[in-house]
Design an enzyme around this catalytic site. Sequence first.
Site, mmCIF file in Angstrom:
data_model
loop_
_atom_site.group_PDB
_atom_site.id
_atom_site.type_symbol
_atom_site.label_atom_id
_atom_site.label_comp_id
_atom_site.label_asym_id
_atom_site.label_seq_id
_atom_site.Cartn_x
_atom_site.Cartn_y
_atom_site.Cartn_z
ATOM 1 N N GLU A 159 0.806 -1.220 0.000
ATOM 2 C CA GLU A 159 0.000 0.000 0.000
ATOM 3 C C GLU A 159 0.840 1.271 0.000
ATOM 4 O O GLU A 159 1.947 1.300 0.534
ATOM 5 C CB GLU A 159 -0.900 -0.008 1.235
ATOM 6 C CG GLU A 159 -2.028 0.991 1.185
ATOM 7 C CD GLU A 159 -3.207 0.535 2.035
ATOM 8 O OE1 GLU A 159 -4.166 0.000 1.455
ATOM 9 O OE2 GLU A 159 -3.154 0.694 3.263
ATOM 10 N N GLU B 141 -14.658 -5.852 1.341
ATOM 11 C CA GLU B 141 -14.050 -5.934 2.675
ATOM 12 C C GLU B 141 -15.112 -6.113 3.764
ATOM 13 O O GLU B 141 -16.102 -5.393 3.788
ATOM 14 C CB GLU B 141 -13.268 -4.640 2.934
ATOM 15 C CG GLU B 141 -12.695 -4.533 4.330
ATOM 16 C CD GLU B 141 -11.942 -3.224 4.529
ATOM 17 O OE1 GLU B 141 -10.952 -3.008 3.813
ATOM 18 O OE2 GLU B 141 -12.347 -2.432 5.397
ATOM 19 N N LYS C 18 0.332 4.822 1.601
ATOM 20 C CA LYS C 18 -0.538 5.514 2.553
ATOM 21 C C LYS C 18 0.294 6.530 3.332
ATOM 22 O O LYS C 18 1.249 6.165 4.010
ATOM 23 C CB LYS C 18 -1.154 4.471 3.498
ATOM 24 C CG LYS C 18 -2.018 5.056 4.583
ATOM 25 C CD LYS C 18 -2.974 4.029 5.186
ATOM 26 C CE LYS C 18 -2.315 2.866 5.880
ATOM 27 N NZ LYS C 18 -3.293 2.012 6.584
ATOM 28 N N GLU D 221 -6.472 -8.338 5.678
ATOM 29 C CA GLU D 221 -6.046 -6.937 5.727
ATOM 30 C C GLU D 221 -5.876 -6.464 7.168
ATOM 31 O O GLU D 221 -6.639 -6.865 8.037
ATOM 32 C CB GLU D 221 -7.104 -6.039 5.063
ATOM 33 C CG GLU D 221 -7.568 -6.487 3.698
ATOM 34 C CD GLU D 221 -8.822 -5.723 3.263
ATOM 35 O OE1 GLU D 221 -9.071 -4.642 3.790
ATOM 36 O OE2 GLU D 221 -9.552 -6.235 2.407
ATOM 37 N N SER D 222 -4.902 -5.588 7.375
ATOM 38 C CA SER D 222 -4.606 -4.963 8.684
ATOM 39 C C SER D 222 -3.892 -5.931 9.626
ATOM 40 O O SER D 222 -4.280 -7.087 9.778
ATOM 41 C CB SER D 222 -5.855 -4.444 9.390
ATOM 42 O OG SER D 222 -6.442 -3.411 8.664
ATOM 43 N N LYS E 119 -8.025 2.427 -3.262
ATOM 44 C CA LYS E 119 -8.482 2.243 -1.875
ATOM 45 C C LYS E 119 -9.280 3.487 -1.508
ATOM 46 O O LYS E 119 -8.723 4.570 -1.361
ATOM 47 C CB LYS E 119 -7.252 2.074 -0.971
ATOM 48 C CG LYS E 119 -7.567 1.730 0.474
ATOM 49 C CD LYS E 119 -7.662 0.235 0.677
ATOM 50 C CE LYS E 119 -7.825 -0.134 2.142
ATOM 51 N NZ LYS E 119 -6.581 -0.071 2.904
ATOM 52 N N ASN F 13 -10.924 -7.604 7.165
ATOM 53 C CA ASN F 13 -10.145 -6.571 7.845
ATOM 54 C C ASN F 13 -10.039 -6.958 9.318
ATOM 55 O O ASN F 13 -11.047 -7.078 10.006
ATOM 56 C CB ASN F 13 -10.822 -5.201 7.691
ATOM 57 C CG ASN F 13 -9.898 -4.064 8.096
ATOM 58 O OD1 ASN F 13 -9.061 -4.218 8.974
ATOM 59 N ND2 ASN F 13 -10.055 -2.932 7.454
#
Length: 260
Positions: free
Chosen positions: A54, A165, A56, A216-217, A116, A186
């Site tokens: 990513e 998601e 970010k 994710e995360s 995103k 997530n």
Amino acid sequence: MNILDKIVADKFKEVALRKQLIPASQLEQSVLFDRKSPSLATALSTSNSGIIAEHKRRSPSKQVINHTLNVQDVATGYENAGVCGMSVLTDGKYFGGSLDDLLLVRAVSKFPLLRKEFIIDEYQILEAKAYGADVILLIAAVLTREEIKNFSEFAKSLGLDVLLEVHNLEELEKSIMPSLDMLGVNNRNLKTFEVSLETSKTLSTKIPDDFVKVSESGISSIDAIKELQPYGYKGFLIGENFMKTDNPGASATEFIKQLK
């Protein structure tokens, strides 16, 4: 009102304004609109690493992550590292991103790009296509089943992949439909911001095998990926882990090397 509610409320205002500035017909005339998109779902299902890296700059939970890097350098570094695709945050107010970031990355890269974003309107899917994205993200927590169906079918009609998601079983059960390519779990609780890989493990058995599973995360180590692979996960979205270093591409290269 939690942070997600605030972001979505602002997004409705932002999209209404953008629609006035750039009509949909203008987006459809973009030079990138007829470009054939590579499939992130295919790239993940045939990869050993499954990394989606990513870009970010900041986030509501971490504030500033990295404001100094050039997005094109980050993209080139990720592509050279051999990641499956790149996630580009395009929300400005909360994450410091923009659609121009997507355009700049597209200019220097060939791998699949995920826009995103907090999608609440078909217009944003047209934007994604016009600015060079190959994949859109839909967040079950902010959409009804009907919206998920309409948005995902619209994205597919434009040749885009769809990553949906979810955060819990209720969101997952309302979302499963044939117009999705990937189901992302997530691991971050949106109300508390706590992260637990148990979320991915628990939901893995409920995701049909027709979909590529993405976690994710909280994916910040090789161990986390090795822990999740037996649960059928083929994709791993890694955001802050690479971005908080001076050279995300080099970090991704090293990470993937250790994973093999």
